[in-house]
Design an enzyme around this catalytic site. Structure first.
Site, mmCIF file in Angstrom:
data_model
loop_
_atom_site.group_PDB
_atom_site.id
_atom_site.type_symbol
_atom_site.label_atom_id
_atom_site.label_comp_id
_atom_site.label_asym_id
_atom_site.label_seq_id
_atom_site.Cartn_x
_atom_site.Cartn_y
_atom_site.Cartn_z
ATOM 1 N N SER A 15 19.969 83.485 44.786
ATOM 2 C CA SER A 15 20.181 84.025 43.794
ATOM 3 C C SER A 15 19.449 83.446 42.636
ATOM 4 O O SER A 15 19.883 82.358 42.236
ATOM 5 C CB SER A 15 21.614 84.189 43.458
ATOM 6 N N ARG A 16 18.395 84.051 41.978
ATOM 7 C CA ARG A 16 17.706 83.242 40.926
ATOM 8 C C ARG A 16 18.370 83.246 39.741
ATOM 9 O O ARG A 16 17.808 82.869 38.420
ATOM 10 C CB ARG A 16 15.958 83.904 41.121
#
Length: 504
Positions: free
Chosen positions: A363-364
Site C-alpha cells: 500500500s503506497r
C-alpha cells in the site's frame, strides 16, 4: 358545468402554448446491427458519448465517430431492431439516478430496480462520465479505512480516498476480501457501492446474501450487469456506479466502491472495440484501454475542506492467470492504483485465508493512514513475519535448530495462524490491537495450535470484560496509551483468557 369550464380553460391554455411551425430534427438510419452494436448513418452532428434513441424503443450511446457513420453501443436488448430503422440524437449523454433513494437497493447500471421493491426514487440524475477532481480540489489521504481483515489492516492499511487493487487468480478469495471490507463498514459512516461486471448470478447472489446477513445493507448500493446483459450495460456499469458513489462524496460524506472486476470490463471494452472495427493492440485490446480505466479510477479521491471534505475509496478487482502479474491489464491497473493486495493460489490451497502474499503486496499510502493504536502494536510485525518466512525455508533442510531460532519459528507460526481469518467476520479495531499485542508479547507461544481458533473466538469477550474502557478509548481515539496497553495485557493474561485456560 364548472368541471367542463375548467377543462376548456386548460385545453385553451395548452393550445395557446403550443409551438406551431416547422421543426428540424436529424434522423439517422441503422445500416448494420449485431451483438449489441449498431452502425448508423445520417447523423453528422452527433457527439461522442451522446445518447441516441431508436424508433423501435431502444437506446444507446455513440462510441465511435467516423466521417460517414457512427458506432452506437446499445444499452437495451433490442430484438425488434432492424437495419433501416430510424434513430435520432438527443443532445444529452447517458445519465443515472443518484441520491439516498438508491441505498439498500439492487439496480442495473441505468438505475432501474432489479430487486422487486418498486421503482427507484431518484434525488437527481448525473452523467456517467464526469471529470475527476483537480489537484487543488483534493486533500491528503490521512483517515484510515478499517477493513476488519487483520492481515490488511496491520500490514497494508488503506486510507479514505485511496485506490487499492485486489488482484489474484480465479477462486482465490478476491470478492470475499472486498465483501468483508464492505461488511466491516457496518460500524462506520461509509456508504458502500458494489458493482458486479459480468459476474455469474450465483456469485452476485452470494455477495448480496452476505451483505444482507452480516453488513448494513441499508447503506449499500448493488449495481449488477450480468454476463447476459448487453455489452453496453456492462461497459458503463463501473462508470455509473462511480457516479452514484460520487454523489455522497460531493455531499461531504465518505463512500467506498468495489468494482468486481475490471478484467471482465476490459474484455467487454475489447469486444465493443472489435465490433466497431477499432484497431487492436496488445492482446487485441484497443490502445485506449489504459485511458478508460485511468479516467475511471482517478475519480476516487479525498476532497479538500473547501470541497466538503468527502472521500471516495476504490477497491478495483482484477484477475490473473497462473499468477502472472505482468499481463497487460494487471500491469495497467497496478500502475494506475496506489498499491495492490495480491492473493496467492498456493496459499489459498494450503488454507491460509485470506491468501494475501505479503511479499509482493503493498500500500503506497497506508502507513500514513493506519490507526495509531494498530501502528504502535504492529510496528515490527511485517519484518518479523518476513524473517520467519525466510527462516522457515532454511530450516526445512533439517539439522539442529538452536533454542533462539526455534522460539522465533514458534512465534512466526503463531503469527501466521492468527492472520488466518474466517470469511464475513471482520474484527473490531480494539480486538485487532489486542491480538497483535498477544502475538508480539509471546502470549501465544505456548498455546497449542488447536487452541488458536478458540482464543480468537473468545478474544472480543475477554477484551469487553477485562479492558472495556481501554477498548472504547482505542475505538474512539484510534490511539494506544500506556494505560490502555497495560489493561489489554492484563485482560489477555487474566482468567477469562482462553490462552490461560489452555496453559498458555
Amino acid at each position: 358545468m364548472p368541471h367542463n369550464a375548467a377543462w376548456l380553460n386548460d385545453a385553451a391554455a395548452r393550445v395557446q402554448a403550443a409551438r406551431l411551425g416547422p421543426h428540424a430534427r436529424h434522423r439517422g438510419r441503422v445500416e448494420e446491427i449485431a451483438d449489441g452494436v449498431a452502425m448508423i448513418s445520417g447523423l453528422p452532428d452527433v457527439r461522442l458519448d451522446e445518447l441516441l434513441r431508436f424508433d423501435a424503443g431502444a437506446i444507446g450511446f455513440a462510441q465511435v465517430l467516423e466521417p460517414d457513420r457512427i458506432g452506437c453501443v446499445l444499452l437495451d436488448a433490442a430484438p425488434a431492431l432492424r437495419a433501416g430503422d430510424a434513430v435520432h440524437g438527443t443532445g444529452d449523454v447517458v445519465r443515472v439516478p443518484v441520491g439516498p433513494g438508491l441505498l439498500g437497493r439492487i439496480v442495473d447500471p441505468m438505475g432501474r430496480a432489479l430487486d422487486g421493491k418498486g421503482p427507484v426514487v431518484a434525488h437527481a440524475t448525473l452523467p456517467v462520465e464526469r471529470d475527476a477532481p483537480g489537484i487543488v480540489d483534493r486533500d491528503l489521504v490521512t483517515e484510515p479505512v478499517q477493513t476488519g481483515v487483520l492481515v490488511v489492516d496491520t500490514l497494508f492499511a488503506l486510507g479514505r480516498g485511496q485506490r487499492e487493487l485486489i488482484v489474484g487468480d480465479p477462486a482465490t478469495g478476491k470478492t470475499t476480501l472486498a465483501i468483508d471490507t464492505i461488511i466491516a463498514q457496518r460500524d462506520s459512516d461509509m456508504i458502500c457501492v458494489y458493482v458486479a461486471v459480468g459476474q455469474k448470478t450465483s456469485a452476485v447472489r452470494r455477495a448480496v446474501d452476505a451483505l444482507e446477513t452480516h453488513g448494513a445493507f441499508d447503506r449499500c448500493i448493488v449495481v449488477v450487469a450480468g454476463p447476459a446483459t448487453p455489452p453496453g450495460l456492462q461497459w458503463i456499469a463501473p462508470f455509473a456506479a462511480m457516479t452514484m458513489a460520487e454523489h455522497f462524496r460531493d455531499a461531504g460524506r465518505h463512500a467506498l466502491i468495489v468494482i468486481d472486476d475490471l478484467s471482465k470490463h476490459a474484455a467487454t471494452h475489447r469486444e465493443i472495440a472489435l465490433l466497431t472495427r477499432q484497431s487492436p493492440g496488445r492482446e487485441a485490446y484497443p490502445g485506449d484501454v489504459f485511458y478508460v480505466h485511468a479516467r475511471l479510477l482517478e475519480r476516487a479521491a479525498k476532497l479538500s475542506a473547501a470541497g466538503g471534505g468527502g472521500s471516495l475509496t476504490a477497491l478495483p478487482i482484477a484477475q490473473t492467470e497462473a499468477g502472472n502479474l505482468s499481463a497487460y491489464i494487471p500491469t495497467n491497473l497496478i500502475s494506475i492504483t496506489d498499491g495492490q493486495i495480491v492473493l496467492d493460489a498456493r496459499l489459498f490451497q494450503e488454507g491460509q485465508k485470506p491468501a494475501v502474499d505479503v511479499g509482493i503486496s503493498v500500500s503506497r499510502v497506508g502507513g500514513k493512514t493506519q490507526a495509531p493504536a494498530l501502528r504502535d502494536a504492529a510496528k515490527s510485525l511485517r519484518l518479523d513475519y518476513a524473517q520467519f518466512l525466510e527462516m522457515e525455508i532454511f530450516t526445512r533442510f533439517g539439522g539442529t535448530v538452536e533454542p533462539r531460532v526455534q522460539a522465533q519459528l514458534t512465534r512466526g507460526q503463531r503469527l501466521r495462524a492468527v492472520l488466518r481469518q474466517p470469511q464475513h467476520a471482520p474484527m473490531r479495531l480494539e480486538d485487532q490491537v489486542a491480538l497483535v499485542i498477544a502475538v508480539q508479547e509471546g502470549l501465544l507461544d505456548a498455546l497449542a495450535p488447536g487452541r488458536l481458533e478458540a482464543f480468537r473466538a473468545a478474544l472480543p469477550q475477554a477484551v469487553a470484560t477485562g479492558a472495556d474502557a481501554a477498548g472504547r478509548a482505542i475505538r474512539q481515539t484510534g490511539t494506544l496509551g500506556t494505560e490502555d496497553r497495560a489493561a489489554l495485557l492484563a485482560a489477555l493474561r487474566g482468567p477469562r483468557c482462553p490462552a490461560c485456560r489452555s496453559g498458555g
